[in-house]
Scaffold this motif. Structure first.
Motif, mmCIF file in Angstrom:
data_model
loop_
_atom_site.group_PDB
_atom_site.id
_atom_site.type_symbol
_atom_site.label_atom_id
_atom_site.label_comp_id
_atom_site.label_asym_id
_atom_site.label_seq_id
_atom_site.Cartn_x
_atom_site.Cartn_y
_atom_site.Cartn_z
ATOM 1 N N THR A 54 -5.462 -0.351 8.687
ATOM 2 C CA THR A 54 -4.784 0.567 8.990
ATOM 3 C C THR A 54 -4.619 1.563 7.789
ATOM 4 O O THR A 54 -3.574 2.400 8.076
ATOM 5 C CB THR A 54 -3.533 0.151 9.365
ATOM 6 O OG1 THR A 54 -2.938 -0.792 8.392
ATOM 7 C CG2 THR A 54 -3.348 -0.907 10.577
ATOM 8 N N TYR A 98 2.432 4.188 -1.621
ATOM 9 C CA TYR A 98 2.092 4.712 -3.144
ATOM 10 C C TYR A 98 3.287 5.142 -3.701
ATOM 11 O O TYR A 98 3.542 5.413 -4.922
ATOM 12 C CB TYR A 98 0.984 6.158 -3.047
ATOM 13 C CG TYR A 98 1.792 7.110 -2.186
ATOM 14 C CD1 TYR A 98 2.570 8.230 -3.094
ATOM 15 C CD2 TYR A 98 1.643 7.461 -0.863
ATOM 16 C CE1 TYR A 98 3.176 9.192 -2.300
ATOM 17 C CE2 TYR A 98 2.299 8.437 -0.329
ATOM 18 C CZ TYR A 98 2.955 9.430 -0.922
ATOM 19 O OH TYR A 98 3.666 10.312 -0.456
ATOM 20 N N ALA A 142 -0.086 10.360 1.647
ATOM 21 C CA ALA A 142 0.297 11.353 0.534
ATOM 22 C C ALA A 142 -0.043 13.016 0.623
ATOM 23 O O ALA A 142 -1.273 13.146 0.700
ATOM 24 C CB ALA A 142 -0.028 10.843 -0.846
ATOM 25 N N ASP A 179 1.015 -1.224 0.057
ATOM 26 C CA ASP A 179 -0.029 -0.011 -0.032
ATOM 27 C C ASP A 179 0.796 1.196 -0.217
ATOM 28 O O ASP A 179 0.424 2.229 0.300
ATOM 29 C CB ASP A 179 -1.034 -0.098 1.098
ATOM 30 C CG ASP A 179 -1.943 1.067 0.948
ATOM 31 O OD1 ASP A 179 -2.251 1.312 -0.303
ATOM 32 O OD2 ASP A 179 -2.435 1.701 2.058
ATOM 33 N N TRP A 234 -2.251 13.495 -2.596
ATOM 34 C CA TRP A 234 -3.305 12.453 -3.095
ATOM 35 C C TRP A 234 -4.073 13.090 -4.166
ATOM 36 O O TRP A 234 -4.830 13.886 -3.956
ATOM 37 C CB TRP A 234 -4.128 11.961 -1.798
ATOM 38 C CG TRP A 234 -4.812 10.810 -1.990
ATOM 39 C CD1 TRP A 234 -6.112 10.990 -2.029
ATOM 40 C CD2 TRP A 234 -4.591 9.603 -1.872
ATOM 41 N NE1 TRP A 234 -6.840 9.802 -2.469
ATOM 42 C CE2 TRP A 234 -5.783 8.773 -2.400
ATOM 43 C CE3 TRP A 234 -3.209 8.663 -1.800
ATOM 44 C CZ2 TRP A 234 -5.605 7.377 -2.546
ATOM 45 C CZ3 TRP A 234 -3.390 7.415 -1.975
ATOM 46 C CH2 TRP A 234 -4.626 6.810 -2.138
ATOM 47 N N ARG A 280 1.256 -3.623 5.410
ATOM 48 C CA ARG A 280 0.547 -2.468 4.825
ATOM 49 C C ARG A 280 1.685 -1.492 4.397
ATOM 50 O O ARG A 280 1.540 -0.870 3.309
ATOM 51 C CB ARG A 280 -0.660 -1.945 5.177
ATOM 52 C CG ARG A 280 -1.293 -0.621 4.745
ATOM 53 C CD ARG A 280 -2.590 -0.078 5.099
ATOM 54 N NE ARG A 280 -3.806 -1.050 4.925
ATOM 55 C CZ ARG A 280 -4.516 -1.152 3.665
ATOM 56 N NH1 ARG A 280 -4.265 -0.281 2.813
ATOM 57 N NH2 ARG A 280 -5.495 -1.815 3.529
ATOM 58 N N ARG A 281 2.372 -0.621 5.500
ATOM 59 C CA ARG A 281 3.272 0.164 5.392
ATOM 60 C C ARG A 281 4.349 0.142 6.257
ATOM 61 O O ARG A 281 4.355 -0.364 7.360
ATOM 62 C CB ARG A 281 2.652 1.573 5.358
ATOM 63 C CG ARG A 281 2.019 1.822 6.770
ATOM 64 C CD ARG A 281 1.537 3.250 7.080
ATOM 65 N NE ARG A 281 0.904 3.116 8.428
ATOM 66 C CZ ARG A 281 -0.326 3.164 8.584
ATOM 67 N NH1 ARG A 281 -0.950 3.121 7.658
ATOM 68 N NH2 ARG A 281 -0.828 3.076 9.913
#
Lengths: 317, 317, 317, 317
Positions: free
Chosen positions: D275, C52, D280, C50, D283, C151-152
């Protein structure tokens, strides 16, 4: 020769003693989410939401803590009689009593260590009152809104001065199957897990370090999910219930666990086995060595010292 | 008279047919997380991580989809012979074959609707190779790193032109216990769920709307958690596996479910029963009416149309 | 005076050093489920599903373990310039470098303890190749089939000889908000947690018991669920990854955690904050006393000794 | 030009109208697990366990259902004044009122569609009474024993006759960031999601099919886990709370959801974002086409018809 598996269907209910009846009832209803169904004198009857029988646990006010009775349901009237015959053939004694806690006639005996065991077949099925009616007809009672909402009384872990003769007695006279055990380097069995069905255990014997007899290590309630246990840990934290150890995963039996002390002092386990079952008809007894046990729990947690020193009733009681 | 419960221990394995062998194997290994153990001609043997036997499912390349065989393990050699005798006493026929998929001799017969049923007792226990060795000695294989990591093959749902004689045959000759059913207003049984043990079902018969025989509604794998099923839904979404319906909770049996089509076209269920078990020896058959069934699933999801029209093999094959 | 919150948007990526490059990459890809996107010399670029941006972590083969760089993304070009000005106004120095790991120009400086900090604004957005394309357009990449699927990258916990000046530097020059801290009875700050956004922390300083500078306590990856962490613990157990402590819940920040050592020796946390966020604009710094810290973690787990003695690189390297 | 992000910190509380005050309060306390803190006339103040402010929701007895007020907390007194100035510069009007529900002075205005919006900065922090004291000092209140135990009021979804001018107004005068939207083939915006912080949305505008103004689609509460939502579905089933749709996962925003109607008729969402956060700073607004929206939810669930026809107050009220 072991008795044939299948005559005992499952753990029925237990009677627990407590020096703090109201505290204990608060814990079982408000934290675990059991439903109180009856009060008789100093005894309070409580049930989990998915128990089809009337009663999962009787909590009785007493001078001390501990376990008074473990009741096991037989598979049929004939199976019940076979187990009684086997007990007496093995030199045991017992007596028939009027049923209580929703059961029919119960045969009361003791294991070699002195824990009272009750056997029965007849049992009243629970009918929920309107305000506890479930949404689905295959469930006996609505899922509780308060507390953890444990599904069932899952197992009893007895302390015994000598594990092996007790486990053998359960295996040979009641017809249980031993699934796992701990064998010390001396050859002595430190604990053994036994089951009457496809659960991987219903009864456990653990060596009582004090040499005492008839005591309790813990009783356990099964939750539907591990998340239920994590939520339970928060409820215990925020409500002042003593957490002894966990949540973590046992190496033995792979059970996800949380151990707490209810206000009366008895150790209570919340356990979740995921979907693990023992389906093999020839499941071999798995033996853990002293060295393997010393590694701690599945994910590395060291077994807490009190796990080897706290039983009920306490020794000085 | 129903046969005594206990002679059949559990569902052993199934053989599934697929017109897209590589696609199907990709699905079972990469999405469900099964382990490939053997290839023989067009057949690939696969196992879930907690199966103690060698094989959970054989996938065989074929001109069409569907179910070739359902293998059930007996509790003992004597129990196996009793079931064979009962089948033949009821007018059934069968033949003994060499074992395959890790089993000893297997008695092959068919249910009244024509689904092949194999009975066996001897079975080879799985020994994991070094790179799949588990961290705990009470688990046969390491938990897979890829895919969902389903625990076991859980049940088979057969389509049958007429449910009742098939369910009766399983009950009376194999010794299963019916736990739930749907009865239409006409009195016709639209589906019945049966179990051989403490799971609430192992085999299901569902009426085939087309009147065809010998087809499959779905096979199901049990996951450890509902979260596994939610993760599975994401894996299916991101990998182009068709999700038919779910995740949701069945009213009947209360199973948390997800239905997908594997690349060969067979419907596969991922199911989670939480810790629910049928422990009562006298569990009554629960009947759902047509009106109750029309309410949809437990939390209100309407049953999807294809659930009543998709079976394998497809009708024109 | 603290800098205004908001100029630094979030933790971008880190560069980790390892004496066992292949072992570390195996861990991050097969156990955590990161995707390898690039290899340049001894550096392997990896990303969570996840993220970006292109890169979540760069793993670089080296003579020892430890953290080489922590990169933080600014909110705008102007915000980036403001932070560079603030650093230099506070007497700090730095230099502009060509971007790497998908970023534009990066300003490299160090915190007072010597950890390299990189600031940048420009960043390339990740475009998944066909075989990693997600099912939903608001997700950059398909959820991984293998491993945990974190996820991150969530936060970095730095060891520092003296916590307070470092935490102050981050607060005053970068514009972070301190949310929790441990204050010893001596008045000394033993650890402080800081955030740049609505997460409750992005960077942590913990006192290095050895008095050394520039070392790492751990980096952490956020999972979607606590169940992901329980599954991770099983994957670590079955794959020989050393579990240091957990799963359990931190009292500080309430994070559900699991600490493991990746094959290169660096401590890695898997963390789950549930849905907790710090949304209050005037959130007060919460101070834990030495006595409160001594109580252990939220559910009673005692903090493991190695948590206070293991950092990377090791002291003798 | 959009207003700068950051002047509005987060959604504060809402006031909900109900024709069945006691039913609604029962739902919020017994099913969702909110705590009642105050009654004033026909208004009941309720709070989620992790809200740092006094009040999460005010429920007011009324002739009909619907939403009376949405209160947003500014980041500082200066930020509050900037937003008031921006509203008035854009031709809006409003008035200052005495605080209620624990807030200081509140500026009341309306969005173009007529929903009342309250802006404030001063806010009283909640201090739990003894019996609700939490176990950890970084949590405002003990986790509730009853009901779901939702963590926070998460977002409001407004119905509006025309989505775009309302979403633009929020973006341009309050300083929100649009994160996702649905654009019909005609070019008309059918819904837009906006956030004030790192959550992916706080406010949503959905087109009111009836052309009416000022109505509510739903308010949402965030749970800690998806398991909380599955448990919630069982509690609703067993307690007669109407489940409209779910649990399932939205394609838009990826939220795991359950929609129910509280006894007053207002649609309530229980949501879990895992989560996922929008970190960003740049975004991009993600646009879903009519065709993409027609695919249904993330895992294939078709959007239920009532989702497009039920709003509060009802049209004939």
């Amino acid at each position: 020769m072991p008795a044939p598996l299948g005559d005992i269907a499952h753990l029925g209910h237990v009677e627990l003693l407590t020096p703090d009846l109201e505290g204990s009832v608060w814990f079982f209803t408000e934290i675990l989410g059991l439903t109180e169904t009856r009060r008789e004198g100093d005894s309070v009857h409580l049930r989990t939401f998915d128990d089809y029988e009337l009663t999962s646990i009787v909590v009785t006010g007493h001078t001390t803590s501990g376990l008074r009775r473990t009741a096991l349901r037989a598979s049929s009237p004939e199976a019940l009689q076979r187990r009684v015959d086997a007990i007496e053939a093995a030199g045991g004694t017992g007596r028939w009593t009027e049923g209580s806690a929703g059961t029919g006639p119960m045969y009361l005996t003791t294991d070699p260590d002195g824990h009272e065991i009750g056997l029965y077949y007849e049992s009243e099925w629970y009918e929920a009152p309107e305000h506890l009616a479930p949404g689905l007809k295959n469930q006996p009672q609505a899922k509780p809104r308060q507390g953890v909402g444990v599904r069932r009384l899952d197992h009893v872990n007895f302390l015994a001065a000598d594990v092996e003769p007790n486990a053998d007695w359960v295996e040979h006279t009641l017809g249980a199957r031993p699934t796992e055990q701990i064998r010390l380097d001396t050859g002595r069995i430190a604990a053994r897990w036994l089951t009457f069905n496809n659960k991987s255990y219903d009864l456990v014997y653990t060596e009582d370090w004090s040499g005492s007899s008839g005591r309790l290590h813990h009783i356990a309630f099964a939750t539907d999910t591990r998340e239920d246990i994590l939520r339970a840990a928060d409820l215990c934290l925020d409500n002042g219930v003593h957490i002894e150890t966990g949540p973590h995963k046992h190496a033995i039996q792979q059970t996800f666990f949380l151990y707490v002390y209810e206000p009366g002092g008895n150790r209570i386990e919340l356990c979740n086995p995921l979907t693990r079952l023992v389906l093999a008809p020839d499941w071999p007894l798995i033996t853990w060595t002293q060295a393997e046990r010393a590694k701690g729990q599945a994910w590395g947690l060291q077994t807490i010292e009190s796990f080897h020193t706290h039983g009920t009733p306490p020794l000085d009681s």
